[in-house]
Design an enzyme around this catalytic site. Structure first.
Site, PDB file in Angstrom:
ATOM      1  N   HIS A 101       0.852  -1.197   0.000  1.00 41.28           N
ATOM      2  CA  HIS A 101       0.000   0.000   0.000  1.00 41.28           C
ATOM      3  C   HIS A 101       0.889   1.249   0.000  1.00 41.28           C
ATOM      4  CE1 HIS A 101      -2.781   3.095   1.275  1.00 41.28           C
ATOM      5  NE2 HIS A 101      -3.749   2.304   0.873  1.00 41.28           N
ATOM      6  N   GLU A 171      -3.947   1.521  -7.504  1.00 39.31           N
ATOM      7  CA  GLU A 171      -4.302   2.640  -6.628  1.00 39.31           C
ATOM      8  C   GLU A 171      -3.431   3.849  -6.960  1.00 39.31           C
ATOM      9  OE1 GLU A 171      -6.493   1.687  -2.802  1.00 39.31           O
ATOM     10  OE2 GLU A 171      -4.383   1.519  -2.370  1.00 39.31           O
TER      11      GLU A 171
HETATM   12  P1  PGA Z   1      -9.552   6.044   0.125  1.00 38.45           P
HETATM   13  O1  PGA Z   1      -8.316   5.096   0.447  1.00 38.45           O
HETATM   14  O2  PGA Z   1     -10.655   5.153  -0.409  1.00 38.45           O
HETATM   15  O3  PGA Z   1      -9.897   6.667   1.421  1.00 38.45           O
HETATM   16  O4  PGA Z   1      -9.074   7.019  -0.916  1.00 38.45           O
HETATM   17  C1  PGA Z   1      -7.964   4.060  -0.439  1.00 38.45           C
HETATM   18  C2  PGA Z   1      -6.801   3.283   0.116  1.00 38.45           C
HETATM   19  O5  PGA Z   1      -5.981   3.853   0.844  1.00 38.45           O
HETATM   20  O6  PGA Z   1      -6.680   2.083  -0.157  1.00 38.45           O
END
Ligand code: PGA
Length: 257
Positions: A101, A171
């Site tokens: 992440h 992401e």
């Molecule tokens: P968010 O976070 O949906 O609050 O943008 C996504 C994540 O950190 O996986």
């Protein structure tokens, strides 16, 4: 891997909630909402990446979802202080884990670290969600090459036969924790590039079937559009997974989308 019910809706609780009592209450309410859903949901309708200390308790009571961790340690078992390795998480009830992440990367995780973590978690047959995403975009699309190199390095210690339990989460860092998500079109283009990168690493058959998620400011309003038009098999959700009403609505809206 195709046996997983789609879409794969993964919540990321980060460092919430503050107490185990709140976490237990959340899961009970979430399961009740899944049971009461007018739309028929699969038996396991969600994944939730929670603080490690809560895993055994939540895995014990959760009837409608999979409980997992947000990170693992890639150190060799034995004499390392302050680390939790994948086999320990699995024996404590974890069904899956996130790795890579951006908030973990920001604290100093390297591609080599990720590769050790991925090797250990996949050897332990843990479903493993590898997060990748660009910090910023450039007009020439160089960031796509950066993403490909990142995946390649992160998987360098993982043997091909273990890829079956791997899920990729796209992401974009610029969309995490903010106000603006990527558009489904922007997501779609990167998902194609990621599948192309995975074809180079593991072959076209694998690249066609690997499950890819989108994460970054997913909300009740936009969740379904990524499944319908963004080319993904599911979502990785931060803030909206920390609110039981929002998360259950996303689960209900996206299943059967
Ligand atoms: P968010 O976070 O949906 O609050 O943008 C996504 C994540 O950190 O996986």
């Amino acid at each position: 891997m195709n046996k997983r019910p789609l879409p794969i809706i993964v919540g990321n609780w980060k460092t919430t909630p503050a107490t185990l009592a709140e976490a237990l209450k959340f899961i009970k309410q979430l399961d009740a909402k899944c049971v009461a859903s007018k739309k028929k949901l699969p038996k396991k309708a969600y994944y939730l990446a929670v603080p490690d200390i809560f895993i055994p308790f939540l895995a014990d009571i959760s009837k409608r979802g999979y409980i997992g961790s947000q990170n693992v340690s890639g150190v060799a078992p034995g004499q390392t202080t302050g680390a939790t390795i994948p086999s320990q998480l699995v024996s404590g009830g974890a069904d899956f884990t996130l790795i890579g992440h951006s908030e973990v990367r920001a604290r100093g995780e390297t591609a080599e670290d990720r590769s050790h973590k991925l090797a250990l978690s996949l050897q332990g047959k843990m479903t493993t969600v590898l997060c990748v995403g660009e910090e910023t975009r450039d007009k020439e699309g160089k960031y796509l090459g950066v993403l490909e190199a990142d995946i390649k390095k992160s998987l360098s210690l993982v043997t091909r036969s273990l890829f079956e339990n791997l899920i990729i989460a796209y992401e974009p860092v610029w969309a995490i924790g903010g106000k603006t998500a990527a558009t489904p079109q922007e997501c779609f283009e990167v998902v194609i590039a990621l599948r192309r990168a995975l074809a180079n690493i593991a072959g076209i058959d694998y690249a066609k079937k690997v499950h890819v998620l989108y994460g970054g400011t997913v909300t009740e309003d936009n969740a379904r559009t990524f499944i319908q038009d963004g080319g993904v098999d599911g979502l990785l959700i931060g803030r909206a997974s920390q609110d039981v009403a929002a998360f259950s609505n996303i689960i209900k809206n996206c299943h059967g989308a």
